[in-house]
Write an enzyme that holds these catalytic residues in place. Structure first.
Site, short mmCIF file in Angstrom:
data_model
loop_
_atom_site.label_atom_id
_atom_site.label_comp_id
_atom_site.label_asym_id
_atom_site.label_seq_id
_atom_site.Cartn_x
_atom_site.Cartn_y
_atom_site.Cartn_z
N GLY A 157 64.04 -2.15 103.04
CA GLY A 157 62.66 -2.46 102.68
C GLY A 157 62.68 -2.78 101.21
N HIS A 158 62.55 -4.05 100.86
CA HIS A 158 62.67 -4.48 99.46
C HIS A 158 61.31 -4.95 98.96
CE1 HIS A 158 67.29 -5.26 99.98
NE2 HIS A 158 66.92 -4.02 100.25
N ASP A 202 66.87 2.06 97.76
CA ASP A 202 65.53 2.05 97.16
C ASP A 202 65.55 2.15 95.64
OD1 ASP A 202 64.60 1.96 99.78
OD2 ASP A 202 64.55 4.14 99.92
N LYS A 209 66.05 -2.90 94.16
CA LYS A 209 66.83 -4.13 94.29
C LYS A 209 65.92 -5.34 94.50
CE LYS A 209 68.94 -2.22 97.77
NZ LYS A 209 68.45 -0.83 97.67
N GLN A 249 70.53 -1.23 101.04
CA GLN A 249 70.92 0.18 100.98
C GLN A 249 71.55 0.46 99.60
OE1 GLN A 249 71.92 -1.59 104.24
NE2 GLN A 249 69.77 -1.14 104.48
P1 GDP Z 1 64.78 -1.51 97.14
O1 GDP Z 1 64.96 -1.12 98.57
O2 GDP Z 1 65.98 -1.19 96.32
O3 GDP Z 1 64.35 -2.94 96.98
O4 GDP Z 1 63.61 -0.59 96.58
P2 GDP Z 1 62.20 -0.28 97.33
O5 GDP Z 1 61.36 -1.50 97.26
O6 GDP Z 1 62.43 0.32 98.65
O7 GDP Z 1 61.64 0.89 96.42
C1 GDP Z 1 61.41 0.71 95.07
C2 GDP Z 1 59.93 1.03 94.79
O8 GDP Z 1 59.74 1.19 93.41
C3 GDP Z 1 58.99 -0.10 95.19
O9 GDP Z 1 57.77 0.46 95.58
C4 GDP Z 1 58.83 -0.89 93.89
O10 GDP Z 1 57.62 -1.62 93.82
C5 GDP Z 1 58.86 0.22 92.88
N1 GDP Z 1 59.40 -0.15 91.56
C6 GDP Z 1 60.44 -0.97 91.26
N2 GDP Z 1 60.68 -0.94 89.92
C7 GDP Z 1 59.78 -0.09 89.39
C8 GDP Z 1 59.55 0.38 88.07
O11 GDP Z 1 60.24 0.04 87.11
N3 GDP Z 1 58.54 1.29 87.91
C9 GDP Z 1 57.77 1.72 88.95
N4 GDP Z 1 56.82 2.61 88.70
N5 GDP Z 1 57.98 1.29 90.20
C10 GDP Z 1 58.97 0.41 90.42
P1 IMO Z 2 67.07 -0.39 101.09
O1 IMO Z 2 67.81 -1.71 101.23
C1 IMO Z 2 67.15 3.92 101.70
C2 IMO Z 2 69.25 5.36 105.26
C3 IMO Z 2 68.41 6.01 106.34
C4 IMO Z 2 69.42 7.00 106.89
C5 IMO Z 2 70.73 6.24 106.83
C6 IMO Z 2 71.12 5.55 108.13
O2 IMO Z 2 65.60 -0.52 101.17
O3 IMO Z 2 67.57 0.34 99.90
P2 IMO Z 2 70.24 3.38 109.41
O4 IMO Z 2 68.90 3.07 109.97
O5 IMO Z 2 70.73 2.40 108.40
O6 IMO Z 2 71.27 3.65 110.47
O7 IMO Z 2 70.04 4.80 108.64
O8 IMO Z 2 70.55 5.25 105.82
N1 IMO Z 2 68.82 4.01 104.88
C7 IMO Z 2 68.18 3.72 103.73
N2 IMO Z 2 67.74 4.53 102.74
N3 IMO Z 2 67.01 2.58 101.59
C8 IMO Z 2 67.47 1.76 102.55
O9 IMO Z 2 67.49 0.42 102.43
C9 IMO Z 2 68.06 2.32 103.71
N4 IMO Z 2 68.58 1.81 104.85
C10 IMO Z 2 69.06 2.86 105.54
O10 IMO Z 2 67.28 6.65 105.79
O11 IMO Z 2 69.53 8.10 106.03
MG MG Z 3 64.00 0.02 100.04
#
Ligand code: GDP
Ligand code: IMO
Ligand code: MG
Length: 442
Positions: A40-41, A13, A16, A224
Protein backbone atom coordinates in the site's frame (compact mmCIF):
# COMPACT_ATOMS: atom_id res chain seq x y z
CA UNK A 1 21.59 7.83 -17.48
CA UNK A 2 20.58 6.80 -13.97
CA UNK A 3 18.72 3.65 -12.97
CA UNK A 4 17.58 4.15 -9.42
CA UNK A 5 16.19 1.45 -7.14
CA UNK A 6 14.10 2.51 -4.14
CA UNK A 7 13.71 -0.04 -1.34
CA UNK A 8 12.44 -0.11 2.23
CA UNK A 9 15.11 -0.68 4.87
CA UNK A 10 12.84 -1.74 7.73
CA UNK A 11 9.58 -3.76 7.77
CA UNK A 12 7.66 -1.87 5.10
CA UNK A 13 5.63 1.34 5.06
CA UNK A 14 8.72 3.53 5.22
CA UNK A 15 7.21 6.00 2.75
CA UNK A 16 8.43 4.41 -0.50
CA UNK A 17 5.33 5.61 -2.39
CA UNK A 18 5.98 9.23 -1.44
CA UNK A 19 9.66 9.13 -2.43
CA UNK A 20 9.01 7.23 -5.68
CA UNK A 21 6.34 9.79 -6.64
CA UNK A 22 8.80 12.57 -5.88
CA UNK A 23 11.70 11.05 -7.85
CA UNK A 24 9.40 10.02 -10.70
CA UNK A 25 9.31 13.63 -11.81
CA UNK A 26 12.84 13.06 -13.11
CA UNK A 27 12.33 9.52 -14.45
CA UNK A 28 10.93 8.24 -17.74
CA UNK A 29 9.84 4.76 -16.66
CA UNK A 30 8.77 3.57 -13.18
CA UNK A 31 8.78 -0.17 -12.54
CA UNK A 32 7.52 -2.41 -9.74
CA UNK A 33 9.49 -5.64 -9.56
CA UNK A 34 8.01 -7.78 -6.77
CA UNK A 35 5.10 -8.20 -4.39
CA UNK A 36 1.47 -7.62 -5.18
CA UNK A 37 -1.44 -5.89 -3.53
CA UNK A 38 -0.04 -6.60 -0.11
CA UNK A 39 1.70 -3.28 -0.78
CA UNK A 40 0.00 0.00 0.00
CA UNK A 41 1.98 2.99 -1.27
CA UNK A 42 0.68 6.42 -0.35
CA UNK A 43 1.16 9.63 -2.28
CA UNK A 44 -0.20 12.98 -1.14
CA UNK A 45 -0.31 15.81 -3.63
CA UNK A 46 -1.50 19.16 -2.34
CA UNK A 47 -3.59 17.42 0.30
CA UNK A 48 -5.11 14.81 -2.03
CA UNK A 49 -4.24 11.26 -0.99
CA UNK A 50 -3.78 8.28 -3.30
CA UNK A 51 -2.96 4.74 -2.17
CA UNK A 52 -1.66 2.43 -4.89
CA UNK A 53 -1.45 -1.31 -4.37
CA UNK A 54 -0.29 -2.45 -7.80
CA UNK A 55 0.21 0.47 -10.18
CA UNK A 56 3.67 2.03 -9.71
CA UNK A 57 3.81 5.33 -7.84
CA UNK A 58 5.00 7.16 -10.97
CA UNK A 59 1.48 7.26 -12.37
CA UNK A 60 0.62 10.67 -10.90
CA UNK A 61 3.68 12.13 -12.64
CA UNK A 62 2.29 10.80 -15.92
CA UNK A 63 5.21 8.42 -16.47
CA UNK A 64 5.26 4.99 -18.10
CA UNK A 65 4.46 2.58 -15.29
CA UNK A 66 5.44 -1.06 -15.54
CA UNK A 67 4.37 -4.12 -13.55
CA UNK A 68 7.35 -6.47 -13.71
CA UNK A 69 7.47 -10.25 -13.96
CA UNK A 70 8.50 -10.56 -10.31
CA UNK A 71 5.06 -9.41 -9.22
CA UNK A 72 1.96 -11.42 -8.39
CA UNK A 73 -1.02 -9.56 -9.80
CA UNK A 74 -4.67 -9.78 -8.80
CA UNK A 75 -6.38 -8.60 -11.99
CA UNK A 76 -9.57 -7.60 -10.16
CA UNK A 77 -7.60 -5.27 -7.88
CA UNK A 78 -5.55 -3.92 -10.78
CA UNK A 79 -8.63 -3.04 -12.83
CA UNK A 80 -10.24 -1.37 -9.84
CA UNK A 81 -7.11 0.69 -9.33
CA UNK A 82 -6.87 1.63 -13.02
CA UNK A 83 -10.55 2.67 -13.00
CA UNK A 84 -10.12 4.72 -9.85
CA UNK A 85 -7.07 6.56 -11.21
CA UNK A 86 -8.85 7.16 -14.52
CA UNK A 87 -11.84 8.61 -12.61
CA UNK A 88 -9.39 11.16 -11.19
CA UNK A 89 -8.38 12.19 -14.70
CA UNK A 90 -5.07 10.32 -14.65
CA UNK A 91 -3.89 8.68 -17.88
CA UNK A 92 -4.02 4.90 -17.39
CA UNK A 93 -4.16 3.56 -20.95
CA UNK A 94 -1.85 0.88 -22.38
CA UNK A 95 0.55 3.63 -23.47
CA UNK A 96 1.05 4.45 -19.76
CA UNK A 97 0.72 1.11 -17.97
CA UNK A 98 2.53 -2.05 -19.12
CA UNK A 99 2.15 -5.50 -17.53
CA UNK A 100 4.65 -8.31 -17.89
CA UNK A 101 3.32 -11.24 -19.88
CA UNK A 102 5.21 -13.53 -17.52
CA UNK A 103 3.97 -11.98 -14.26
CA UNK A 104 1.98 -14.44 -12.15
CA UNK A 105 -1.75 -14.09 -11.55
CA UNK A 106 -3.30 -14.15 -8.14
CA UNK A 107 -6.30 -16.46 -8.45
CA UNK A 108 -9.31 -16.61 -6.11
CA UNK A 109 -8.03 -19.85 -4.57
CA UNK A 110 -4.81 -18.11 -3.52
CA UNK A 111 -6.66 -15.62 -1.42
CA UNK A 112 -9.01 -18.25 -0.02
CA UNK A 113 -6.07 -20.46 1.01
CA UNK A 114 -4.18 -17.50 2.52
CA UNK A 115 -7.16 -16.59 4.72
CA UNK A 116 -8.04 -20.18 5.65
CA UNK A 117 -4.44 -20.95 6.57
CA UNK A 118 -4.10 -17.89 8.80
CA UNK A 119 -7.35 -18.73 10.54
CA UNK A 120 -6.30 -22.32 11.13
CA UNK A 121 -2.91 -21.25 12.50
CA UNK A 122 -4.60 -19.12 15.16
CA UNK A 123 -1.97 -17.71 17.52
CA UNK A 124 0.79 -19.03 15.24
CA UNK A 125 -0.35 -16.92 12.30
CA UNK A 126 2.04 -14.64 10.40
CA UNK A 127 -0.49 -11.83 10.16
CA UNK A 128 -0.46 -11.76 6.35
CA UNK A 129 -2.42 -9.18 4.44
CA UNK A 130 -4.76 -11.98 3.33
CA UNK A 131 -4.36 -11.08 -0.33
CA UNK A 132 -3.15 -14.49 -1.52
CA UNK A 133 0.46 -13.39 -1.92
CA UNK A 134 2.15 -16.41 -0.29
CA UNK A 135 0.01 -19.06 -2.05
CA UNK A 136 0.56 -17.32 -5.43
CA UNK A 137 4.36 -17.33 -5.02
CA UNK A 138 4.18 -20.95 -3.83
CA UNK A 139 2.47 -21.91 -7.07
CA UNK A 140 5.02 -19.97 -9.11
CA UNK A 141 7.90 -21.88 -7.53
CA UNK A 142 5.98 -25.17 -7.75
CA UNK A 143 5.54 -24.51 -11.49
CA UNK A 144 1.76 -24.56 -11.36
CA UNK A 145 1.18 -20.82 -11.51
CA UNK A 146 -0.79 -19.08 -14.23
CA UNK A 147 0.84 -16.13 -15.98
CA UNK A 148 -0.69 -13.34 -18.05
CA UNK A 149 0.44 -15.09 -21.21
CA UNK A 150 -1.77 -18.08 -20.32
CA UNK A 151 -4.63 -15.79 -19.30
CA UNK A 152 -4.63 -14.48 -22.87
CA UNK A 153 -4.87 -17.99 -24.37
CA UNK A 154 -8.47 -18.96 -23.49
CA UNK A 155 -8.10 -22.70 -24.07
CA UNK A 156 -4.86 -22.99 -22.14
CA UNK A 157 -6.31 -20.90 -19.32
CA UNK A 158 -9.49 -22.95 -19.02
CA UNK A 159 -7.59 -26.23 -19.05
CA UNK A 160 -5.24 -24.99 -16.35
CA UNK A 161 -8.00 -23.63 -14.11
CA UNK A 162 -9.96 -26.89 -14.28
CA UNK A 163 -6.89 -28.98 -13.53
CA UNK A 164 -5.56 -26.77 -10.73
CA UNK A 165 -8.96 -26.38 -9.09
CA UNK A 166 -9.29 -30.11 -8.66
CA UNK A 167 -6.34 -30.03 -6.30
CA UNK A 168 -7.13 -26.67 -4.67
CA UNK A 169 -10.75 -27.57 -3.97
CA UNK A 170 -9.69 -30.84 -2.41
CA UNK A 171 -7.27 -28.93 -0.17
CA UNK A 172 -9.80 -26.21 0.68
CA UNK A 173 -12.61 -28.61 1.52
CA UNK A 174 -10.75 -31.43 3.21
CA UNK A 175 -8.00 -29.61 5.02
CA UNK A 176 -9.58 -26.27 5.86
CA UNK A 177 -13.24 -27.15 5.76
CA UNK A 178 -13.61 -24.13 3.47
CA UNK A 179 -15.88 -23.51 0.48
CA UNK A 180 -14.67 -24.86 -2.90
CA UNK A 181 -14.55 -22.65 -6.00
CA UNK A 182 -16.59 -23.17 -9.13
CA UNK A 183 -14.32 -23.51 -12.19
CA UNK A 184 -16.86 -22.09 -14.62
CA UNK A 185 -17.42 -18.89 -12.68
CA UNK A 186 -13.66 -18.37 -12.19
CA UNK A 187 -13.15 -18.85 -15.95
CA UNK A 188 -15.98 -16.45 -16.78
CA UNK A 189 -14.69 -13.78 -14.40
CA UNK A 190 -11.10 -14.04 -15.65
CA UNK A 191 -12.23 -13.97 -19.31
CA UNK A 192 -13.53 -10.46 -18.66
CA UNK A 193 -10.25 -9.47 -17.01
CA UNK A 194 -8.34 -10.89 -19.99
CA UNK A 195 -10.34 -8.82 -22.44
CA UNK A 196 -9.70 -5.61 -20.58
CA UNK A 197 -6.07 -6.22 -19.72
CA UNK A 198 -4.86 -7.74 -23.02
CA UNK A 199 -3.73 -4.41 -24.52
CA UNK A 200 -1.50 -3.75 -21.49
CA UNK A 201 0.39 -7.07 -21.58
CA UNK A 202 3.88 -7.08 -23.06
CA UNK A 203 7.47 -8.31 -22.82
CA UNK A 204 8.71 -6.09 -20.00
CA UNK A 205 12.38 -7.02 -20.36
CA UNK A 206 12.20 -5.46 -23.84
CA UNK A 207 10.49 -2.34 -22.50
CA UNK A 208 13.27 -1.98 -19.93
CA UNK A 209 16.02 -2.72 -22.45
CA UNK A 210 14.64 -0.22 -24.96
CA UNK A 211 14.55 2.44 -22.23
CA UNK A 212 18.16 1.65 -21.28
CA UNK A 213 19.28 1.83 -24.93
CA UNK A 214 17.53 5.18 -25.33
CA UNK A 215 19.44 6.37 -22.26
CA UNK A 216 16.17 7.00 -20.44
CA UNK A 217 15.97 7.29 -16.68
CA UNK A 218 14.57 4.27 -14.88
CA UNK A 219 13.08 4.14 -11.40
CA UNK A 220 12.49 0.79 -9.70
CA UNK A 221 9.95 0.76 -6.88
CA UNK A 222 10.43 -1.85 -4.17
CA UNK A 223 7.59 -3.04 -1.99
CA UNK A 224 7.58 -4.25 1.59
CA UNK A 225 10.97 -3.86 3.26
CA UNK A 226 14.37 -5.51 3.65
CA UNK A 227 13.36 -7.37 6.80
CA UNK A 228 10.29 -8.84 5.10
CA UNK A 229 12.54 -10.41 2.43
CA UNK A 230 11.89 -14.14 2.00
CA UNK A 231 15.62 -14.98 2.37
CA UNK A 232 17.11 -12.19 4.46
CA UNK A 233 14.13 -11.08 6.55
CA UNK A 234 12.94 -12.23 9.97
CA UNK A 235 11.81 -15.59 8.58
CA UNK A 236 9.12 -16.94 8.75
CA UNK A 237 7.57 -13.56 9.62
CA UNK A 238 8.24 -12.24 6.14
CA UNK A 239 6.50 -11.88 2.81
CA UNK A 240 7.01 -14.42 0.01
CA UNK A 241 9.25 -12.47 -2.37
CA UNK A 242 12.75 -11.02 -2.40
CA UNK A 243 12.32 -7.40 -1.47
CA UNK A 244 15.99 -6.49 -1.86
CA UNK A 245 17.35 -4.17 -4.55
CA UNK A 246 18.93 -7.12 -6.39
CA UNK A 247 15.46 -8.34 -7.30
CA UNK A 248 14.96 -5.22 -9.41
CA UNK A 249 16.96 -7.24 -11.96
CA UNK A 250 15.30 -10.68 -11.76
CA UNK A 251 11.89 -9.12 -11.35
CA UNK A 252 12.12 -7.16 -14.61
CA UNK A 253 14.86 -8.66 -16.77
CA UNK A 254 17.37 -5.84 -16.23
CA UNK A 255 21.08 -6.68 -16.17
CA UNK A 256 22.65 -5.97 -12.75
CA UNK A 257 25.32 -3.62 -14.10
CA UNK A 258 22.66 -1.17 -15.23
CA UNK A 259 21.71 -0.08 -11.70
CA UNK A 260 23.40 3.15 -10.69
CA UNK A 261 21.81 4.19 -7.38
CA UNK A 262 20.06 2.42 -4.54
CA UNK A 263 18.02 4.62 -2.25
CA UNK A 264 17.11 3.10 1.10
CA UNK A 265 13.99 4.57 2.66
CA UNK A 266 14.23 4.90 6.43
CA UNK A 267 11.31 5.91 8.60
CA UNK A 268 12.69 8.12 11.39
CA UNK A 269 11.41 5.49 13.86
CA UNK A 270 10.38 1.87 13.28
CA UNK A 271 7.03 0.26 12.54
CA UNK A 272 5.84 -3.23 11.76
CA UNK A 273 2.43 -4.66 10.78
CA UNK A 274 1.65 -8.28 11.50
CA UNK A 275 3.58 -10.64 13.73
CA UNK A 276 7.31 -11.18 14.19
CA UNK A 277 10.29 -9.97 16.19
CA UNK A 278 10.70 -6.23 16.73
CA UNK A 279 13.42 -5.48 19.32
CA UNK A 280 12.79 -1.73 19.63
CA UNK A 281 9.00 -2.00 19.87
CA UNK A 282 7.46 0.38 22.41
CA UNK A 283 4.32 -0.67 24.22
CA UNK A 284 4.31 2.45 26.39
CA UNK A 285 2.95 5.98 25.95
CA UNK A 286 5.70 6.89 23.45
CA UNK A 287 4.70 3.94 21.26
CA UNK A 288 1.10 5.12 21.35
CA UNK A 289 2.22 8.67 20.62
CA UNK A 290 4.16 7.55 17.52
CA UNK A 291 1.24 5.42 16.37
CA UNK A 292 -1.21 8.29 16.74
CA UNK A 293 0.96 11.19 15.56
CA UNK A 294 2.33 9.10 12.68
CA UNK A 295 -1.20 7.87 11.79
CA UNK A 296 0.32 4.41 11.73
CA UNK A 297 -2.47 2.31 10.29
CA UNK A 298 -1.78 -0.16 7.46
CA UNK A 299 -2.46 1.35 4.02
CA UNK A 300 -3.71 -2.03 2.80
CA UNK A 301 -5.49 -3.64 5.73
CA UNK A 302 -6.07 -0.71 8.08
CA UNK A 303 -4.40 -2.61 10.92
CA UNK A 304 -2.70 -0.63 13.68
CA UNK A 305 1.07 -0.64 13.10
CA UNK A 306 3.36 -1.56 15.98
CA UNK A 307 5.79 1.32 16.67
CA UNK A 308 9.22 1.72 18.25
CA UNK A 309 12.53 3.57 18.23
CA UNK A 310 14.88 3.65 15.27
CA UNK A 311 17.02 0.52 15.06
CA UNK A 312 20.49 1.00 13.57
CA UNK A 313 21.20 -2.75 13.61
CA UNK A 314 18.32 -3.18 11.17
CA UNK A 315 19.52 -0.23 9.09
CA UNK A 316 23.09 -1.51 8.81
CA UNK A 317 21.71 -4.88 7.73
CA UNK A 318 19.68 -3.15 5.02
CA UNK A 319 22.63 -1.07 3.83
CA UNK A 320 24.75 -4.18 3.45
CA UNK A 321 22.10 -6.40 1.86
CA UNK A 322 20.96 -3.84 -0.68
CA UNK A 323 24.19 -1.95 -1.31
CA UNK A 324 22.39 1.25 -0.37
CA UNK A 325 24.06 4.35 -1.83
CA UNK A 326 21.85 7.03 -0.31
CA UNK A 327 19.19 7.31 2.38
CA UNK A 328 15.81 9.03 2.39
CA UNK A 329 14.61 9.72 5.93
CA UNK A 330 10.85 10.00 6.20
CA UNK A 331 8.33 11.03 8.86
CA UNK A 332 10.90 13.06 10.74
CA UNK A 333 8.12 15.50 11.70
CA UNK A 334 6.43 12.73 13.71
CA UNK A 335 9.28 13.06 16.23
CA UNK A 336 8.53 16.78 16.80
CA UNK A 337 7.97 17.63 20.45
CA UNK A 338 9.64 14.58 21.99
CA UNK A 339 12.07 15.59 24.70
CA UNK A 340 14.65 12.96 23.84
CA UNK A 341 15.05 10.28 21.20
CA UNK A 342 16.60 6.85 21.30
CA UNK A 343 18.48 4.93 18.64
CA UNK A 344 19.30 1.25 19.08
CA UNK A 345 22.95 0.67 18.25
CA UNK A 346 23.25 -3.01 19.15
CA UNK A 347 21.41 -5.97 20.67
CA UNK A 348 22.22 -7.31 24.10
CA UNK A 349 21.93 -11.08 23.92
CA UNK A 350 22.66 -12.63 27.31
CA UNK A 351 25.32 -9.98 27.99
CA UNK A 352 26.92 -10.20 24.56
CA UNK A 353 26.44 -7.22 22.20
CA UNK A 354 25.36 -8.21 18.69
CA UNK A 355 25.64 -5.71 15.85
CA UNK A 356 24.01 -7.85 13.16
CA UNK A 357 20.52 -9.32 13.07
CA UNK A 358 20.68 -12.91 14.33
CA UNK A 359 19.19 -15.63 12.10
CA UNK A 360 17.62 -17.50 15.00
CA UNK A 361 14.18 -16.27 15.98
CA UNK A 362 14.78 -17.61 19.45
CA UNK A 363 17.93 -15.47 19.82
CA UNK A 364 16.21 -12.46 18.25
CA UNK A 365 13.34 -12.68 20.72
CA UNK A 366 15.78 -12.60 23.62
CA UNK A 367 17.69 -9.58 22.27
CA UNK A 368 17.36 -6.40 24.29
CA UNK A 369 18.10 -3.15 22.46
CA UNK A 370 21.12 -1.13 23.54
CA UNK A 371 20.15 2.52 23.23
CA UNK A 372 21.89 5.82 22.96
CA UNK A 373 19.89 8.91 23.74
CA UNK A 374 19.83 12.08 21.68
CA UNK A 375 18.11 15.37 22.36
CA UNK A 376 14.72 15.93 20.75
CA UNK A 377 13.35 19.21 19.39
CA UNK A 378 10.32 21.26 20.28
CA UNK A 379 9.82 22.90 16.87
CA UNK A 380 7.27 21.92 14.24
CA UNK A 381 9.50 21.05 11.29
CA UNK A 382 6.76 20.12 8.82
CA UNK A 383 6.99 23.46 6.99
CA UNK A 384 10.78 23.55 6.64
CA UNK A 385 12.02 23.20 3.07
CA UNK A 386 15.76 23.76 3.48
CA UNK A 387 18.25 21.57 5.26
CA UNK A 388 20.05 24.57 6.74
CA UNK A 389 16.84 25.70 8.45
CA UNK A 390 16.34 22.48 10.40
CA UNK A 391 16.87 22.82 14.18
CA UNK A 392 20.27 21.79 15.50
CA UNK A 393 19.03 18.64 17.23
CA UNK A 394 17.31 17.49 14.02
CA UNK A 395 20.64 17.82 12.23
CA UNK A 396 22.43 15.87 14.97
CA UNK A 397 19.83 13.09 14.78
CA UNK A 398 20.36 12.89 11.00
CA UNK A 399 24.14 13.09 11.33
CA UNK A 400 24.04 10.21 13.81
CA UNK A 401 22.04 8.08 11.33
CA UNK A 402 24.71 8.78 8.70
CA UNK A 403 27.44 7.80 11.15
CA UNK A 404 25.71 4.61 12.22
CA UNK A 405 25.04 3.48 8.65
CA UNK A 406 28.00 5.00 6.81
CA UNK A 407 25.62 6.24 4.10
CA UNK A 408 24.75 9.87 3.27
CA UNK A 409 21.22 11.16 3.63
CA UNK A 410 20.00 12.40 0.25
CA UNK A 411 16.39 13.19 1.04
CA UNK A 412 14.55 14.29 4.20
CA UNK A 413 10.77 14.11 4.37
CA UNK A 414 8.96 16.29 6.91
CA UNK A 415 5.34 15.61 6.00
CA UNK A 416 3.20 13.38 3.79
CA UNK A 417 2.81 15.88 0.96
CA UNK A 418 5.05 15.77 -2.10
CA UNK A 419 6.12 19.33 -1.30
CA UNK A 420 7.12 18.57 2.28
CA UNK A 421 10.50 17.26 1.25
CA UNK A 422 14.08 18.46 1.42
CA UNK A 423 16.17 17.06 -1.42
CA UNK A 424 19.87 17.24 -0.61
CA UNK A 425 20.99 15.11 -3.54
CA UNK A 426 18.81 14.03 -6.42
CA UNK A 427 20.15 10.81 -8.00
CA UNK A 428 18.99 11.98 -11.42
CA UNK A 429 20.81 15.28 -11.16
CA UNK A 430 24.47 14.36 -11.26
CA UNK A 431 25.76 17.89 -10.79
CA UNK A 432 24.30 18.38 -7.33
CA UNK A 433 27.17 18.57 -4.88
CA UNK A 434 26.94 15.60 -2.55
CA UNK A 435 27.54 16.18 1.11
CA UNK A 436 30.48 14.22 2.34
CA UNK A 437 29.24 10.98 3.92
CA UNK A 438 30.14 10.61 7.54
CA UNK A 439 32.66 7.91 8.28
CA UNK A 440 30.89 4.91 9.68
CA UNK A 441 31.10 4.75 13.44
CA UNK A 442 29.64 2.21 15.80
P1 GDP B 1 5.05 2.74 1.75
O1 GDP B 1 4.33 1.43 1.80
O2 GDP B 1 6.51 2.58 2.05
O3 GDP B 1 4.81 3.49 0.48
O4 GDP B 1 4.46 3.61 2.94
P2 GDP B 1 2.89 3.79 3.31
O5 GDP B 1 2.26 4.66 2.28
O6 GDP B 1 2.26 2.48 3.57
O7 GDP B 1 2.99 4.50 4.71
C1 GDP B 1 3.63 5.72 4.87
C2 GDP B 1 2.63 6.72 5.47
O8 GDP B 1 3.31 7.84 5.95
C3 GDP B 1 1.65 7.26 4.45
O9 GDP B 1 0.43 7.54 5.09
C4 GDP B 1 2.31 8.55 3.98
O10 GDP B 1 1.39 9.52 3.48
C5 GDP B 1 2.94 9.02 5.26
N1 GDP B 1 4.18 9.81 5.10
C6 GDP B 1 5.19 9.64 4.21
N2 GDP B 1 6.20 10.52 4.48
C7 GDP B 1 5.81 11.23 5.56
C8 GDP B 1 6.42 12.25 6.33
O11 GDP B 1 7.55 12.67 6.09
N3 GDP B 1 5.71 12.73 7.40
C9 GDP B 1 4.47 12.27 7.72
N4 GDP B 1 3.86 12.79 8.77
N5 GDP B 1 3.87 11.31 7.01
C10 GDP B 1 4.53 10.78 5.95
P1 IMO C 1 4.46 -1.92 1.63
O1 IMO C 1 4.97 -2.12 0.22
C1 IMO C 1 4.14 -3.57 5.65
C2 IMO C 1 3.63 -7.91 5.96
C3 IMO C 1 2.30 -8.42 6.48
C4 IMO C 1 2.77 -9.69 7.16
C5 IMO C 1 3.85 -10.21 6.23
C6 IMO C 1 3.37 -11.26 5.23
O2 IMO C 1 3.25 -1.09 1.72
O3 IMO C 1 5.58 -1.50 2.52
P2 IMO C 1 1.90 -11.14 3.01
O4 IMO C 1 0.50 -10.70 2.80
O5 IMO C 1 2.91 -10.40 2.19
O6 IMO C 1 2.07 -12.63 2.88
O7 IMO C 1 2.20 -10.81 4.57
O8 IMO C 1 4.32 -9.08 5.52
N1 IMO C 1 3.53 -7.01 4.80
C7 IMO C 1 3.72 -5.68 4.86
N2 IMO C 1 3.97 -4.88 5.92
N3 IMO C 1 4.10 -3.06 4.40
C8 IMO C 1 3.88 -3.84 3.33
O9 IMO C 1 3.98 -3.40 2.06
C9 IMO C 1 3.64 -5.22 3.54
N4 IMO C 1 3.37 -6.26 2.72
C10 IMO C 1 3.32 -7.35 3.51
O10 IMO C 1 1.74 -7.50 7.39
O11 IMO C 1 3.38 -9.39 8.39
MG1 MG D 1 2.67 0.58 2.74
Amino acid sequence: MASVVVIGTQWGDEGKGKIVDLLAEHADVVIRFQGGNNAGHTMVIRGEKFINHLVPSGILQNKICVLGNGMVVDPAVLLKEIDFLASKGIATGPDRIRISEIAQLIMPYHQRIDLAREEKKGAQQIGTTGRGIGPAYEDKVARRGIRFVELLEPETFERMVRMILEEKNFYLQNYFNAQPLDAESVIRQYREFAERLAPYVTNVSLVVDTAVKRRQRLLFEGSQGTHLDIDHGTYPYVTSSNTLAANACCGTGLGPKKITDIIGIVKAYTTRVGKGPFPTELTDAIGTHLQEKGAEFGSTTGRRRRCGWLDAVILRNAVRLNGVTGLAITKLDVLDGLESLKICTGYDYRGQILDVVPASLKVMEECRPVYETLPGWAENISGINRFSRLPKSVKSYLRRIEELTGVPIDIVSVGPDRDQTIVIKNPYVRKTAARKPAARKK
